[in-house]
Design a protein around this motif. Structure first.
Motif, PDB file in Angstrom:
ATOM      1  N   GLY A 260       0.813  -1.207   0.000  1.00 34.46           N
ATOM      2  CA  GLY A 260       0.000   0.000   0.000  1.00 34.46           C
ATOM      3  C   GLY A 260       0.845   1.255   0.000  1.00 34.46           C
ATOM      4  N   ARG A 261       0.315   2.318   0.604  1.00 36.79           N
ATOM      5  CA  ARG A 261       1.017   3.602   0.591  1.00 36.79           C
ATOM      6  C   ARG A 261       0.945   4.316   1.938  1.00 36.79           C
ATOM      7  NH1 ARG A 261       0.716   6.493  -3.427  1.00 36.79           N
ATOM      8  NH2 ARG A 261       0.962   8.490  -2.395  1.00 36.79           N
ATOM      9  N   ASP A 262       0.556   3.622   2.992  1.00 34.89           N
ATOM     10  CA  ASP A 262       0.505   4.269   4.303  1.00 34.89           C
ATOM     11  C   ASP A 262       1.897   4.771   4.687  1.00 34.89           C
ATOM     12  OD1 ASP A 262      -0.486   5.179   6.738  1.00 34.89           O
ATOM     13  OD2 ASP A 262      -0.207   3.256   7.732  1.00 34.89           O
ATOM     14  N   GLY A 263       1.977   6.022   5.096  1.00 37.80           N
ATOM     15  CA  GLY A 263       3.245   6.611   5.490  1.00 37.80           C
ATOM     16  C   GLY A 263       3.887   7.481   4.437  1.00 37.80           C
ATOM     17  N   ALA A 264       3.508   7.322   3.170  1.00 37.47           N
ATOM     18  CA  ALA A 264       4.157   8.075   2.095  1.00 37.47           C
ATOM     19  C   ALA A 264       3.884   9.569   2.213  1.00 37.47           C
ATOM     20  CB  ALA A 264       3.698   7.551   0.737  1.00 37.47           C
ATOM     21  N   GLU A 265       2.628   9.947   2.374  1.00 31.15           N
ATOM     22  CA  GLU A 265       2.287  11.367   2.465  1.00 31.15           C
ATOM     23  C   GLU A 265       2.847  11.987   3.738  1.00 31.15           C
ATOM     24  OE1 GLU A 265       1.005  13.138   0.154  1.00 31.15           O
ATOM     25  OE2 GLU A 265       0.419  11.526  -1.229  1.00 31.15           O
ATOM     26  N   GLY A 266       2.805  11.241   4.834  1.00 29.49           N
ATOM     27  CA  GLY A 266       3.358  11.751   6.081  1.00 29.49           C
ATOM     28  C   GLY A 266       4.858  11.937   5.998  1.00 29.49           C
ATOM     29  N   LEU A 267       5.538  11.020   5.302  1.00 28.04           N
ATOM     30  CA  LEU A 267       6.984  11.142   5.133  1.00 28.04           C
ATOM     31  C   LEU A 267       7.307  12.372   4.282  1.00 28.04           C
ATOM     32  CD1 LEU A 267       9.430   9.346   6.063  1.00 28.04           C
ATOM     33  CD2 LEU A 267       9.552   8.560   3.697  1.00 28.04           C
ATOM     34  N   LEU A 268       6.492  12.634   3.261  1.00 28.88           N
ATOM     35  CA  LEU A 268       6.704  13.817   2.427  1.00 28.88           C
ATOM     36  C   LEU A 268       6.540  15.087   3.254  1.00 28.88           C
ATOM     37  CD1 LEU A 268       7.177  15.116  -0.327  1.00 28.88           C
ATOM     38  CD2 LEU A 268       4.713  14.955  -0.742  1.00 28.88           C
ATOM     39  N   ALA A 269       5.515  15.118   4.099  1.00 29.61           N
ATOM     40  CA  ALA A 269       5.302  16.298   4.949  1.00 29.61           C
ATOM     41  C   ALA A 269       6.488  16.508   5.887  1.00 29.61           C
ATOM     42  CB  ALA A 269       4.005  16.143   5.739  1.00 29.61           C
ATOM     43  N   LEU A 270       7.028  15.422   6.414  1.00 29.98           N
ATOM     44  CA  LEU A 270       8.200  15.533   7.284  1.00 29.98           C
ATOM     45  C   LEU A 270       9.406  16.060   6.513  1.00 29.98           C
ATOM     46  CD1 LEU A 270       7.897  12.260   9.415  1.00 29.98           C
ATOM     47  CD2 LEU A 270       7.767  14.609  10.278  1.00 29.98           C
ATOM     48  N   ARG A 271       9.617  15.550   5.313  1.00 34.04           N
ATOM     49  CA  ARG A 271      10.767  16.012   4.525  1.00 34.04           C
ATOM     50  C   ARG A 271      10.633  17.499   4.186  1.00 34.04           C
ATOM     51  NH1 ARG A 271      13.483  14.214  -1.308  1.00 34.04           N
ATOM     52  NH2 ARG A 271      15.275  15.591  -0.987  1.00 34.04           N
ATOM     53  N   LYS A 272       9.444  17.903   3.816  1.00 29.95           N
ATOM     54  CA  LYS A 272       9.225  19.316   3.513  1.00 29.95           C
ATOM     55  C   LYS A 272       9.496  20.198   4.730  1.00 29.95           C
ATOM     56  CE  LYS A 272       5.856  18.798  -0.233  1.00 29.95           C
ATOM     57  NZ  LYS A 272       4.441  19.021  -0.645  1.00 29.95           N
ATOM     58  N   GLY A 273       9.267  19.638   5.915  1.00 28.56           N
ATOM     59  CA  GLY A 273       9.511  20.386   7.132  1.00 28.56           C
ATOM     60  C   GLY A 273      10.950  20.362   7.597  1.00 28.56           C
ATOM     61  N   GLY A 274      11.806  19.605   6.922  1.00 28.23           N
ATOM     62  CA  GLY A 274      13.221  19.575   7.271  1.00 28.23           C
ATOM     63  C   GLY A 274      13.713  18.296   7.900  1.00 28.23           C
ATOM     64  N   ALA A 275      12.896  17.257   7.943  1.00 26.98           N
ATOM     65  CA  ALA A 275      13.309  15.983   8.541  1.00 26.98           C
ATOM     66  C   ALA A 275      14.238  15.209   7.612  1.00 26.98           C
ATOM     67  CB  ALA A 275      12.091  15.122   8.864  1.00 26.98           C
ATOM     68  N   MET A 276      15.052  14.360   8.210  1.00 24.64           N
ATOM     69  CA  MET A 276      15.817  13.380   7.445  1.00 24.64           C
ATOM     70  C   MET A 276      14.894  12.199   7.194  1.00 24.64           C
ATOM     71  SD  MET A 276      18.454  12.283   5.963  1.00 24.64           S
ATOM     72  CE  MET A 276      18.931  10.692   5.291  1.00 24.64           C
ATOM     73  N   THR A 277      14.673  11.822   5.940  1.00 22.46           N
ATOM     74  CA  THR A 277      13.738  10.756   5.609  1.00 22.46           C
ATOM     75  C   THR A 277      14.443   9.646   4.847  1.00 22.46           C
ATOM     76  OG1 THR A 277      13.049  11.903   3.576  1.00 22.46           O
ATOM     77  CG2 THR A 277      11.771  12.323   5.580  1.00 22.46           C
ATOM     78  N   ILE A 278      14.150   8.402   5.224  1.00 20.15           N
ATOM     79  CA  ILE A 278      14.808   7.222   4.674  1.00 20.15           C
ATOM     80  C   ILE A 278      13.742   6.239   4.197  1.00 20.15           C
ATOM     81  CG2 ILE A 278      16.293   5.234   5.215  1.00 20.15           C
ATOM     82  CD1 ILE A 278      17.544   7.024   7.429  1.00 20.15           C
ATOM     83  N   GLY A 279      13.966   5.628   3.050  1.00 19.57           N
ATOM     84  CA  GLY A 279      13.076   4.592   2.545  1.00 19.57           C
ATOM     85  C   GLY A 279      13.853   3.318   2.256  1.00 19.57           C
ATOM     86  N   GLN A 280      13.263   2.177   2.581  1.00 17.74           N
ATOM     87  CA  GLN A 280      13.913   0.901   2.280  1.00 17.74           C
ATOM     88  C   GLN A 280      13.874   0.661   0.772  1.00 17.74           C
ATOM     89  OE1 GLN A 280      12.396  -2.371   4.586  1.00 17.74           O
ATOM     90  NE2 GLN A 280      13.569  -3.905   3.485  1.00 17.74           N
TER      91      GLN A 280
END
Length: 328
Positions: A260-280
């Motif tokens: 599915g796609r749970d977490g994708a939009e939330g991860l994008l929002a975090l990255r836009k806010g300045g978070a370090m984001t990692i995907g397997q």
């Protein structure tokens, strides 16, 4: 079917029935407590998504398992391609002698199980990581139990606080937490409303009837509240990720294997806010669904193999988020 198997096995040399259970949560609890050499599992239970947690436990205990197929004489059996287990399934239409012979043969055969998840000695944290003020967020679904074991077991006991959402069946939260806690240097606990997120602790929401959201502050606190499904899930990775956007500069977030796609939009929002984001990455994912969705919308700053994610998390906690915010 279970009573027939017990009757067939009891009293036979080299075999002893040490426990019985009627569903997967009870099976997990019994296997964890008794550490059997072999577990017999009804085929329909072995095909459930939540059985992935059972597989992880059996590997951790070095226990073999065989599925059981219940049918009447003359009905077709299970074809080889449909077998969910390591060995040919037991057929309860056969004689007690044949059933016992099949069990003994499986016990004496070389194991053909999939490799166990990588459980590493904890990495040595870079100086200052535990006092970095960072927060680690992780989301996972299908295949996530083994993925979490690999990542969390490599983190030191004084790592920054961690919050995890893992999709799994109801009734499996305590089992998952016990498995993670026994294999990791960090302390793993169930998410509870109002609890503090502390250094060296992992708070897990899995199979619970509420979303885990975070309240920013010093320290961060957990909110666990019932509500409608978010991105098709309860608890939801998106709900967790979105709740931390106001503190994104202090967040390191990872999205692991899952459908599915749970977490994708939330991860994008975090990255836009300045978070370090990692995907397997795809090659190490059991199901490259959630990480793919995040990668395709630009939510992932680093796409890594599973075995590299723990080190990347620690590095990000030590160095901060140099890239900063990205444009909406």
């Amino acid at each position: 079917m279970r009573m027939k198997l017990v009757k067939a096995i009891e009293g036979k040399p080299g075999m002893r029935v040490i426990g019985q259970a009627s569903d997967l949560p009870a099976t997990y609890t019994a296997a964890e407590a008794m550490e059997p050499a072999l577990v017999l599992v009804a085929r329909e239970l072995a095909l459930l998504p939540e059985f992935s947690l059972m597989r992880s436990l059996f590997r951790a205990l070095d226990a073999r398992w065989i599925t059981v197929d219940h049918r009447s004489i003359g009905q077709p059996g299970i074809s080889g391609g449909d077998q969910p287990g390591d060995f040919a399934p037991i057929d309860t239409a056969h004689s007690p002698e044949a059933i016992c012979a099949q069990i003994l043969a499986a016990m004496q055969s070389p194991s053909i199980r999939q490799p166990s998840p990588v459980v590493s000695a904890p990495l040595r944290a870079t100086t200052g990581v535990s006092r970095s003020g960072k927060l680690i967020l992780i989301g996972a679904s299908t295949g996530g139990v083994d993925a979490l074991l690999t990542v969390l077991s490599a983190l030191p006991k004084d790592c920054p606080p961690i919050a995890v959402v893992q999709h799994t069946g109801q009734g499996f939260s305590e089992s998952l937490i016990r498995l993670l806690d026994r294999r990791c240097a960090v302390t793993v606990v169930a998410a509870q409303d109002g609890m503090e997120l502390m250094t060296g602790h992992v708070v897990v929401a899995a199979g619970c009837p509420g979303h885990m959201r975070l309240k920013s502050g010093k320290p961060w606190r957990v909110d666990v509240e019932p509500g409608p499904h978010v991105t098709g899930h309860l608890p939801s990775v998106d709900a967790l990720f979105h709740s931390a956007v106001s503190s994104a500069n202090s967040v390191v977030a990872a999205l692991l294997t899952g459908m599915g796609r749970d977490g994708a939009e939330g991860l994008l929002a975090l990255r836009k806010g300045g978070a370090m984001t990692i995907g397997q990455d795809e090659s190490s994912s059991v199901v490259y669904g959630m990480p793919r969705a995040a990668w395709e919308i630009g939510a992932v700053r680093q796409q890594l193999a599973l075995g590299d994610i723990a080190a990347a998390i620690l590095k990000a906690c030590a160095q901060g988020n140099e890239e900063g915010r990205i444009a909406s």
